[in-house]
Motif scaffolding. Structure first.
Motif, mmCIF file in Angstrom:
data_model
loop_
_atom_site.group_PDB
_atom_site.id
_atom_site.type_symbol
_atom_site.label_atom_id
_atom_site.label_comp_id
_atom_site.label_asym_id
_atom_site.label_seq_id
_atom_site.Cartn_x
_atom_site.Cartn_y
_atom_site.Cartn_z
ATOM 1 N N PHE A 144 -6.645 33.495 47.219
ATOM 2 C CA PHE A 144 -8.085 33.682 47.394
ATOM 3 C C PHE A 144 -8.769 33.994 46.065
ATOM 4 C CE2 PHE A 144 -6.953 35.182 51.923
ATOM 5 C CZ PHE A 144 -6.961 33.872 52.380
ATOM 6 N N ARG A 145 -8.127 34.795 45.232
ATOM 7 C CA ARG A 145 -8.690 35.096 43.912
ATOM 8 C C ARG A 145 -8.801 33.828 43.074
ATOM 9 N NH1 ARG A 145 -4.606 37.610 41.551
ATOM 10 N NH2 ARG A 145 -4.106 35.784 40.278
ATOM 11 N N THR A 146 -7.769 32.998 43.134
ATOM 12 C CA THR A 146 -7.760 31.763 42.356
ATOM 13 C C THR A 146 -8.855 30.811 42.815
ATOM 14 O OG1 THR A 146 -5.375 31.977 41.992
ATOM 15 C CG2 THR A 146 -6.350 29.795 41.656
ATOM 16 N N LEU A 147 -9.012 30.652 44.117
ATOM 17 C CA LEU A 147 -10.047 29.759 44.636
ATOM 18 C C LEU A 147 -11.439 30.228 44.207
ATOM 19 C CD1 LEU A 147 -8.690 29.079 48.241
ATOM 20 C CD2 LEU A 147 -8.734 27.485 46.313
ATOM 21 N N ARG A 148 -11.646 31.523 44.209
ATOM 22 C CA ARG A 148 -12.952 32.045 43.777
ATOM 23 C C ARG A 148 -13.201 31.799 42.294
ATOM 24 N NH1 ARG A 148 -11.102 36.677 46.290
ATOM 25 N NH2 ARG A 148 -11.152 37.784 44.292
ATOM 26 N N SER A 149 -12.137 31.715 41.521
ATOM 27 C CA SER A 149 -12.287 31.598 40.070
ATOM 28 C C SER A 149 -12.389 30.153 39.584
ATOM 29 C CB SER A 149 -11.102 32.275 39.370
ATOM 30 O OG SER A 149 -9.898 31.542 39.591
ATOM 31 N N TYR A 153 -14.534 24.415 42.302
ATOM 32 C CA TYR A 153 -14.204 24.511 43.726
ATOM 33 C C TYR A 153 -15.426 24.980 44.505
ATOM 34 C CZ TYR A 153 -12.040 25.817 48.130
ATOM 35 O OH TYR A 153 -11.724 25.920 49.468
ATOM 36 N N LYS A 154 -15.866 24.142 45.429
ATOM 37 C CA LYS A 154 -17.033 24.461 46.249
ATOM 38 C C LYS A 154 -16.723 24.294 47.734
ATOM 39 C CE LYS A 154 -20.324 23.154 42.618
ATOM 40 N NZ LYS A 154 -19.295 23.016 41.575
ATOM 41 N N GLY A 155 -15.446 24.242 48.063
ATOM 42 C CA GLY A 155 -15.041 23.994 49.440
ATOM 43 C C GLY A 155 -15.147 25.217 50.334
ATOM 44 N N VAL A 156 -15.002 24.963 51.628
ATOM 45 C CA VAL A 156 -14.907 26.027 52.626
ATOM 46 C C VAL A 156 -13.424 26.289 52.864
ATOM 47 C CG1 VAL A 156 -15.409 26.729 54.993
ATOM 48 C CG2 VAL A 156 -17.064 25.338 53.715
ATOM 49 N N THR A 157 -13.014 27.534 52.737
ATOM 50 C CA THR A 157 -11.607 27.900 52.887
ATOM 51 C C THR A 157 -11.366 28.507 54.262
ATOM 52 O OG1 THR A 157 -11.480 28.383 50.518
ATOM 53 C CG2 THR A 157 -9.703 29.228 51.913
ATOM 54 N N PHE A 158 -10.409 27.941 54.984
ATOM 55 C CA PHE A 158 -9.992 28.492 56.272
ATOM 56 C C PHE A 158 -8.609 29.127 56.119
ATOM 57 C CE2 PHE A 158 -12.999 25.230 57.483
ATOM 58 C CZ PHE A 158 -13.661 25.765 58.574
ATOM 59 N N LEU A 159 -8.457 30.304 56.648
ATOM 60 C CA LEU A 159 -7.130 30.905 56.777
ATOM 61 C C LEU A 159 -6.627 30.619 58.183
ATOM 62 C CD1 LEU A 159 -4.728 32.803 56.123
ATOM 63 C CD2 LEU A 159 -6.165 34.680 56.942
ATOM 64 N N ARG A 160 -5.553 29.830 58.290
ATOM 65 C CA ARG A 160 -4.904 29.631 59.587
ATOM 66 C C ARG A 160 -3.845 30.717 59.712
ATOM 67 N NH1 ARG A 160 0.053 28.965 61.069
ATOM 68 N NH2 ARG A 160 0.479 27.091 59.868
ATOM 69 N N THR A 161 -3.974 31.561 60.710
ATOM 70 C CA THR A 161 -3.171 32.772 60.766
ATOM 71 C C THR A 161 -1.709 32.500 61.128
ATOM 72 O OG1 THR A 161 -3.877 33.174 63.052
ATOM 73 C CG2 THR A 161 -5.136 34.248 61.285
ATOM 74 N N PHE A 162 -0.916 33.533 60.976
ATOM 75 C CA PHE A 162 0.543 33.491 61.099
ATOM 76 C C PHE A 162 0.998 32.849 62.411
ATOM 77 C CE2 PHE A 162 4.614 35.545 62.218
ATOM 78 C CZ PHE A 162 5.357 35.211 61.094
ATOM 79 N N GLY A 213 -16.315 36.377 47.937
ATOM 80 C CA GLY A 213 -16.746 34.990 47.831
ATOM 81 C C GLY A 213 -18.248 34.818 47.898
ATOM 82 N N LEU A 214 -18.931 35.767 48.528
ATOM 83 C CA LEU A 214 -20.385 35.689 48.634
ATOM 84 C C LEU A 214 -21.050 35.637 47.264
ATOM 85 C CD1 LEU A 214 -21.033 38.234 51.542
ATOM 86 C CD2 LEU A 214 -21.176 35.732 51.647
ATOM 87 N N GLN A 215 -20.420 36.246 46.271
ATOM 88 C CA GLN A 215 -20.991 36.272 44.923
ATOM 89 C C GLN A 215 -21.096 34.876 44.325
ATOM 90 O OE1 GLN A 215 -18.613 39.027 42.626
ATOM 91 N NE2 GLN A 215 -18.626 40.557 44.260
ATOM 92 N N ARG A 216 -20.235 33.952 44.804
ATOM 93 C CA ARG A 216 -20.281 32.572 44.321
ATOM 94 C C ARG A 216 -20.780 31.606 45.381
ATOM 95 N NH1 ARG A 216 -15.589 29.379 42.264
ATOM 96 N NH2 ARG A 216 -17.263 27.858 42.466
ATOM 97 N N GLY A 217 -21.167 32.129 46.521
ATOM 98 C CA GLY A 217 -21.619 31.268 47.599
ATOM 99 C C GLY A 217 -20.494 30.522 48.282
ATOM 100 N N LEU A 218 -19.276 31.059 48.202
ATOM 101 C CA LEU A 218 -18.116 30.418 48.822
ATOM 102 C C LEU A 218 -17.839 31.031 50.188
ATOM 103 C CD1 LEU A 218 -15.640 30.167 45.800
ATOM 104 C CD2 LEU A 218 -16.992 28.326 46.815
ATOM 105 N N GLN A 219 -17.448 30.184 51.127
ATOM 106 C CA GLN A 219 -17.124 30.646 52.474
ATOM 107 C C GLN A 219 -15.611 30.758 52.657
ATOM 108 O OE1 GLN A 219 -19.092 28.866 55.913
ATOM 109 N NE2 GLN A 219 -20.494 27.799 54.522
ATOM 110 N N PHE A 220 -15.177 31.883 53.191
ATOM 111 C CA PHE A 220 -13.789 32.091 53.592
ATOM 112 C C PHE A 220 -13.812 32.433 55.078
ATOM 113 C CE2 PHE A 220 -13.705 32.605 49.081
ATOM 114 C CZ PHE A 220 -12.454 32.160 48.682
ATOM 115 N N ARG A 221 -13.152 31.606 55.887
ATOM 116 C CA ARG A 221 -13.286 31.731 57.336
ATOM 117 C C ARG A 221 -11.921 31.859 58.006
ATOM 118 N NH1 ARG A 221 -17.293 27.082 59.264
ATOM 119 N NH2 ARG A 221 -17.015 28.229 61.216
#
Length: 281
Positions: A144-149, A153-162, A213-221
């Motif tokens: 998540f840190r890498t994607l924000r940096s 990268y302007k994509g929407v990130t989904f976490l598919r859980t365990f 992610g809000l600081q860069r306008g990125l969505q993590f869902r």
């Protein structure tokens, strides 16, 4: 189905398997397949649409660390603060990214951070021992840190859980199997133990990523599939899914049959994309 399970109830309801499921759902469209090692891309030119799997079981940099060679339970090194180049070099070109990882973190591992060994997991060596969720948490934090940096990268990130396994009558290497032919009811099982620990670890890291992610306008869902899959002990291959001429001594109660329960993952994803739905936590 060739080499498939003899029952069919597992096909009702609902990694790389998610990609295969999605491609099956789109079979009415023309497509081309590009493969390289464990990476696959299905290109649908009629729709200017591509789905891909970037295979990275630990999400972070890893290498073999066992002098006896690589096998199903050999020792590996994880560099918990370094993202895996396998996905890092390609992820910026995607509009939607689904991050998932799980069962590989239960194997023997040596943990590296800040360029040095900090301890291990199930390694039976004279060093600090960490619980499974430690490396799991650090891996998702690094992703998540890498994607924000990433600048582009302007994509929407989904976490598919365990995704839980369903071994019964023993562990995976002690004769365990998964012979059930129908789902659990909610009264027969519940989200607890190591499954709950892994799940909560992911969700906590995603929540932090959402806020940052809000600081860069990125969505993590959150794409929450854990409890639904916990109810499906009937959805694994067990000893099926391979040539009967192979001598299989270990049941597969980790991966999922196709068609089967994981088709639901794509239905959940489509619903989230169409409606903007965000599950409450």
């Amino acid at each position: 189905m060739k080499f498939g399970r003899p029952d069919t109830e597992f096909m009702n309801g609902g990694g790389s398997l998610m990609l295969v499921s999605c491609s099956c759902l789109m079979q009415l469209s023309s497509w081309s397949l590009l493969e390289a090692n464990y990476f696959k891309r299905y290109v649908y030119n009629d729709y200017n649409f591509t789905i891909a799997t970037l295979w990275s079981p630990f999400l972070v940099k890893s290498r073999d660390a066992d002098h006896r060679g690589h096998d199903i339970n050999s020792l590996m090194s994880l560099y918990l603060d370094e993202p895996d180049e396998a996905w890092l070099t390609q992820v910026e070109q995607f509009d939607y990214v689904i991050v998932s990882a799980g069962q590989w973190f239960f194997r023997p591992l040596i943990y590296h951070e800040n360029g040095r060994v900090i301890g291990c997991h199930k390694c039976e060596q004279d060093m600090t021992s960490f619980v499974t969720s430690y490396g799991y948490r650090k891996a998702f934090r690094t992703v998540f840190r890498t994607l924000r940096s990433l600048k582009n990268y302007k994509g929407v990130t989904f976490l598919r859980t365990f995704s839980p396994s369903h071994f019964e009558n023993g562990a995976w290497n002690e004769g365990g199997n998964c012979v059930r032919t129908s789902p659990f009811t909610k009264e027969e099982t519940k989200l607890d133990g190591y499954v709950l620990e892994m799940y909560l670890t992911q969700v906590e890291e995603l929540k932090a990523a959402e806020e940052q992610g809000l600081q860069r306008g990125l969505q993590f869902r959150l794409m929450d599939t854990t409890e639904a899959m916990l109810l499906r002990p009937d959805g694994h291959p067990n000893f099926y899914g391979h040539s009967p001429h192979r001598n299989m001594t270990l049941a597969d109660c980790v991966h999922w049959c196709l068609p089967g329960p994981i088709d639901t993952w794509n239905e959940i994803l489509l619903y989230m994309l169409k409606t903007g739905y965000r599950p409450s936590r």
